[in-house]
Design an enzyme around this catalytic site. Structure first.
Site, PDB file in Angstrom:
ATOM      1  N   ARG A 120      52.426  20.380  13.975  1.00 42.93           N
ATOM      2  CA  ARG A 120      53.547  20.072  14.890  1.00 42.93           C
ATOM      3  C   ARG A 120      54.402  21.289  15.237  1.00 42.93           C
ATOM      4  NH1 ARG A 120      53.545  15.761  11.326  1.00 42.93           N
ATOM      5  NH2 ARG A 120      52.608  13.888  12.238  1.00 42.93           N
ATOM      6  N   LYS A 142      54.618  29.969  28.469  1.00 45.40           N
ATOM      7  CA  LYS A 142      53.610  29.048  29.007  1.00 45.40           C
ATOM      8  C   LYS A 142      52.349  29.228  28.181  1.00 45.40           C
ATOM      9  CE  LYS A 142      54.866  28.400  33.841  1.00 45.40           C
ATOM     10  NZ  LYS A 142      54.455  28.621  35.247  1.00 45.40           N
ATOM     11  N   GLU A 184      50.372  41.911  39.427  1.00 51.69           N
ATOM     12  CA  GLU A 184      51.537  41.174  38.900  1.00 51.69           C
ATOM     13  C   GLU A 184      52.757  42.095  38.816  1.00 51.69           C
ATOM     14  OE1 GLU A 184      51.426  37.945  38.550  1.00 51.69           O
ATOM     15  OE2 GLU A 184      49.329  37.430  38.196  1.00 51.69           O
ATOM     16  N   LYS A 226      60.951  39.177  34.431  1.00 53.79           N
ATOM     17  CA  LYS A 226      60.405  37.897  33.973  1.00 53.79           C
ATOM     18  C   LYS A 226      61.376  37.231  33.005  1.00 53.79           C
ATOM     19  CE  LYS A 226      56.768  34.977  32.764  1.00 53.79           C
ATOM     20  NZ  LYS A 226      55.358  34.677  32.677  1.00 53.79           N
ATOM     21  N   GLU A 236      60.430  25.680  34.579  1.00 57.72           N
ATOM     22  CA  GLU A 236      60.047  25.710  35.993  1.00 57.72           C
ATOM     23  C   GLU A 236      60.513  24.501  36.781  1.00 57.72           C
ATOM     24  OE1 GLU A 236      56.247  27.688  36.737  1.00 57.72           O
ATOM     25  OE2 GLU A 236      56.066  26.513  38.566  1.00 57.72           O
ATOM     26  N   ARG A 240      61.934  29.572  38.511  1.00 60.02           N
ATOM     27  CA  ARG A 240      60.745  30.144  37.871  1.00 60.02           C
ATOM     28  C   ARG A 240      59.531  30.112  38.799  1.00 60.02           C
ATOM     29  NH1 ARG A 240      58.675  29.882  31.600  1.00 60.02           N
ATOM     30  NH2 ARG A 240      56.722  30.995  31.978  1.00 60.02           N
ATOM     31  N   ASN A 244      55.293  32.607  41.013  1.00 67.52           N
ATOM     32  CA  ASN A 244      53.972  32.240  41.516  1.00 67.52           C
ATOM     33  C   ASN A 244      53.717  32.770  42.929  1.00 67.52           C
ATOM     34  OD1 ASN A 244      53.353  30.789  39.171  1.00 67.52           O
ATOM     35  ND2 ASN A 244      54.428  28.991  39.943  1.00 67.52           N
ATOM     36  N   HIS A 247      50.231  32.843  44.447  1.00 70.82           N
ATOM     37  CA  HIS A 247      49.321  32.129  43.551  1.00 70.82           C
ATOM     38  C   HIS A 247      48.663  30.912  44.207  1.00 70.82           C
ATOM     39  CE1 HIS A 247      50.956  34.834  40.625  1.00 70.82           C
ATOM     40  NE2 HIS A 247      50.332  34.270  39.613  1.00 70.82           N
ATOM     41  N   HIS A 251      44.910  30.786  44.001  1.00 67.81           N
ATOM     42  CA  HIS A 251      44.157  29.724  43.314  1.00 67.81           C
ATOM     43  C   HIS A 251      43.069  29.161  44.223  1.00 67.81           C
ATOM     44  CE1 HIS A 251      47.561  28.826  40.251  1.00 67.81           C
ATOM     45  NE2 HIS A 251      46.717  29.719  39.807  1.00 67.81           N
ATOM     46  N   HIS A 264      41.836  37.030  38.590  1.00 61.24           N
ATOM     47  CA  HIS A 264      43.095  36.366  38.949  1.00 61.24           C
ATOM     48  C   HIS A 264      44.041  37.324  39.696  1.00 61.24           C
ATOM     49  CE1 HIS A 264      46.554  33.731  38.588  1.00 61.24           C
ATOM     50  NE2 HIS A 264      47.230  34.709  37.996  1.00 61.24           N
TER      51      HIS A 264
HETATM   52  P1  NAD Z   1      41.705  38.241  29.548  1.00 65.03           P
HETATM   53  O1  NAD Z   1      42.526  37.777  28.445  1.00 65.03           O
HETATM   54  O2  NAD Z   1      40.454  37.485  29.851  1.00 65.03           O
HETATM   55  O3  NAD Z   1      41.355  39.781  29.330  1.00 65.03           O
HETATM   56  C1  NAD Z   1      40.528  40.441  30.272  1.00 65.03           C
HETATM   57  C2  NAD Z   1      39.355  41.146  29.593  1.00 65.03           C
HETATM   58  O4  NAD Z   1      39.817  42.349  28.981  1.00 65.03           O
HETATM   59  C3  NAD Z   1      38.710  40.358  28.467  1.00 65.03           C
HETATM   60  O5  NAD Z   1      37.339  40.585  28.481  1.00 65.03           O
HETATM   61  C4  NAD Z   1      39.345  40.951  27.230  1.00 65.03           C
HETATM   62  O6  NAD Z   1      38.575  40.767  26.067  1.00 65.03           O
HETATM   63  C5  NAD Z   1      39.444  42.389  27.607  1.00 65.03           C
HETATM   64  N1  NAD Z   1      40.481  43.169  26.946  1.00 65.03           N
HETATM   65  C6  NAD Z   1      41.719  42.758  26.612  1.00 65.03           C
HETATM   66  N2  NAD Z   1      42.454  43.777  26.155  1.00 65.03           N
HETATM   67  C7  NAD Z   1      41.644  44.859  26.169  1.00 65.03           C
HETATM   68  C8  NAD Z   1      41.830  46.214  25.842  1.00 65.03           C
HETATM   69  N3  NAD Z   1      43.016  46.679  25.436  1.00 65.03           N
HETATM   70  N4  NAD Z   1      40.785  47.054  25.962  1.00 65.03           N
HETATM   71  C9  NAD Z   1      39.593  46.597  26.416  1.00 65.03           C
HETATM   72  N5  NAD Z   1      39.361  45.332  26.790  1.00 65.03           N
HETATM   73  C10 NAD Z   1      40.385  44.472  26.669  1.00 65.03           C
HETATM   74  O7  NAD Z   1      42.523  38.277  30.928  1.00 65.03           O
HETATM   75  P2  NAD Z   1      44.062  38.542  31.270  1.00 65.03           P
HETATM   76  O8  NAD Z   1      44.038  39.026  32.658  1.00 65.03           O
HETATM   77  O9  NAD Z   1      44.729  39.326  30.238  1.00 65.03           O
HETATM   78  O10 NAD Z   1      44.686  37.085  31.228  1.00 65.03           O
HETATM   79  C11 NAD Z   1      44.251  36.067  32.093  1.00 65.03           C
HETATM   80  C12 NAD Z   1      44.683  34.752  31.512  1.00 65.03           C
HETATM   81  O11 NAD Z   1      46.112  34.732  31.453  1.00 65.03           O
HETATM   82  C13 NAD Z   1      44.296  33.548  32.338  1.00 65.03           C
HETATM   83  O12 NAD Z   1      43.750  32.576  31.488  1.00 65.03           O
HETATM   84  C14 NAD Z   1      45.596  33.057  32.944  1.00 65.03           C
HETATM   85  O13 NAD Z   1      45.614  31.659  33.135  1.00 65.03           O
HETATM   86  C15 NAD Z   1      46.578  33.488  31.911  1.00 65.03           C
HETATM   87  N6  NAD Z   1      47.947  33.685  32.418  1.00 65.03           N
HETATM   88  C16 NAD Z   1      48.941  33.071  31.754  1.00 65.03           C
HETATM   89  C17 NAD Z   1      50.253  33.249  32.161  1.00 65.03           C
HETATM   90  C18 NAD Z   1      51.360  32.624  31.379  1.00 65.03           C
HETATM   91  O14 NAD Z   1      52.516  32.667  31.838  1.00 65.03           O
HETATM   92  N7  NAD Z   1      51.079  32.092  30.218  1.00 65.03           N
HETATM   93  C19 NAD Z   1      50.543  34.081  33.256  1.00 65.03           C
HETATM   94  C20 NAD Z   1      49.490  34.714  33.911  1.00 65.03           C
HETATM   95  C21 NAD Z   1      48.184  34.511  33.482  1.00 65.03           C
HETATM   96  N1  GLY Z   2      53.159  33.292  35.284  1.00 67.85           N
HETATM   97  C1  GLY Z   2      54.123  32.411  35.830  1.00 67.85           C
HETATM   98  C2  GLY Z   2      55.125  31.928  34.854  1.00 67.85           C
HETATM   99  O1  GLY Z   2      55.142  32.342  33.723  1.00 67.85           O
HETATM  100  O2  GLY Z   2      55.905  31.083  35.189  1.00 67.85           O
END
Ligand code: NAD
Ligand code: GLY
Length: 361
Positions: A120, A142, A184, A226, A236, A240, A244, A247, A251, A264
């Site tokens: 929990r 998030k 971003e 942020k 949001e 917030r 996006n 986005h 998307h 992305h």
């Molecule tokens: P990811 O986590 O898939 O990383 C991209 C690639 O880089 C992967 O293959 C990873 O293993 C590799 N990698 C990571 N760090 C590395 C490093 N230092 N050196 C070498 N390789 C490395 O992708 P991302 O772009 O970091 O994140 C995308 C995800 O984030 C999506 O799932 C998206 O939905 C999410 N997201 C969440 C929020 C939020 O507010 N929570 C905001 C934007 C995106």
């Molecule tokens: N990445 C959008 C948010 O965190 O709200």
């Protein structure tokens, strides 16, 4: 170079964001935000060989276990999440455990959600290793996983105890992933900070060469913006949503191409240009500002058009199911001017069609 600390102000759930080189090895910085003895590092098979040993060193004195997940967005699901719960239960870790997310946004989102659910709710710390996760996903709480019927459809708002951004980790990041993170970064200039946008224009070469000082500044300004937005609207209900920008268009691109064409951040880059183009057609944002943005996006090696084969009808169908459709009308993040975004539906259907047409091949 000295490190920098920012704060996300959320009352008793406030937390620091530390940004600087080599922070991963700063055992004191990390451990002051870890309340118990038990720690589970969650990482993936790409990041573990690069950084796991360093992370373990920084946690010396704690009872540390690790779970290494498969790498990729396609593994961001409940089945993979279960591997984290399996590992926690196998170790007999209790409610005092802290999860450490060592990786990009996929690892961070999954670890945060696992922390929200395990017994929990337990503490978690973000150690983001991609540019995208350092400027966006690790801050703001998030968390979640994908469902076959939609991205990030299962999740929770759940804040970390701290965010530790070791800028040295960006050295091993592949170029394409780095550029996707830059989209971003540019977003923050467009939505909230015209001066930062101008700074990005002047420093894009240094950033793309991964200059330490330039990177630390860009990450800090991005996180500051942020944190400022999240502190006003954690869940949001309002402002917030400006995070996006681009986005909804992005998307649609990702879904139409089943996530196989653009990353992305690449889809968001095109989406931001589309949102600006639409804003311009509606009498806001100057043509010069649209062109400046296009040049900056190009300088980062990001795409400026939708993928080959995508058409206006596809965009319209996919955008109509986007989460921001309220009461049947499509709401989009638009710009009043460069540096000021809002969410609205005050655009004509004709202008939207023209924008879509301009960005399809
Ligand atoms: P990811 O986590 O898939 O990383 C991209 C690639 O880089 C992967 O293959 C990873 O293993 C590799 N990698 C990571 N760090 C590395 C490093 N230092 N050196 C070498 N390789 C490395 O992708 P991302 O772009 O970091 O994140 C995308 C995800 O984030 C999506 O799932 C998206 O939905 C999410 N997201 C969440 C929020 C939020 O507010 N929570 C905001 C934007 C995106
Ligand atoms: N990445 C959008 C948010 O965190 O709200």
């Amino acid at each position: 170079m000295t490190s920098k600390t920012l704060h996300v102000d959320l009352g008793d759930r406030s937390y620091p964001i530390h940004i600087g080189p080599d922070l991963m090895t700063d055992s004191e910085l990390l451990q002051t935000r870890i309340r118990g003895q038990q720690v589970m590092i969650v990482t993936n098979e790409t990041i573990a060989p690069l950084y796991l040993a360093k992370m373990e060193q920084a946690l010396v004195g704690k009872t540390v276990a690790t779970v290494v997940l498969p790498d990729g967005e396609k593994f961001k699901n409940l089945e993979t999440l279960n591997l984290v719960f399996d590992a926690l239960l196998q170790q007999r870790f209790n409610r005092t455990v802290t999860l450490v997310a060592l990786g990009g946004g996929v690892v961070g989102d999954m670890t945060g959600f696992a922390a929200a659910c395990y017994q929990r709710g337990v503490d978690f710390v973000q150690v983001p290793t991609t540019l995208l996760s350092q400027v966006d996903s690790s801050v703001g709480g998030k968390t979640g996983v994908n469902h076959p019927q939609g991205k990030n459809m299962i999740g929770a708002f759940y804040q970390p105890r701290s965010v530790l951004i070791d800028t040295n980790t960006l050295r091993s990041l592949p170029d394409r992933e780095f550029a996707a993170g830059m989209a971003e970064v540019i977003k923050y200039g467009l939505i909230a900070d015209a001066d930062f946008f101008a700074w990005l224009e002047a420093n894009v070469s240094a950033l793309m060469a991964r200059d330490e000082d330039a990177l630390q500044h860009a990450i800090a300004v991005s996180c500051e913006t942020k944190a400022w937005v999240v502190a006003q609207d954690e869940r949001e209900g309002g402002i917030r949503a400006i995070l996006n920008l681009g986005h909804t268009f992005g998307h649609a691109i990702e879904t139409a191409t089943q996530y196989t064409s653009y990353l992305h951040g690449e889809a968001v880059a095109v989406g931001m240009l589309m949102a600006m183009d639409l804003s311009h057609r509606m009498g806001a944002v100057t043509l010069d500002d649209c062109q400046r943005t296009q040049r900056l996006i190009e300088a980062c090696g990001l795409p400026t058009k939708s993928p080959e084969g995508m058409n206006i009808d596809q965009f319209m169908t996919l955008m109509s199911v986007d989460k921001k459709v309220l009461d049947g009308s499509l709401r989009l993040v638009l710009l009043e001017k460069l540096g000021k975004a809002y969410v609205g539906n005050e655009f004509s259907a004709d202008a939207l069609q023209d924008t879509l047409g301009a960005f399809c091949h």
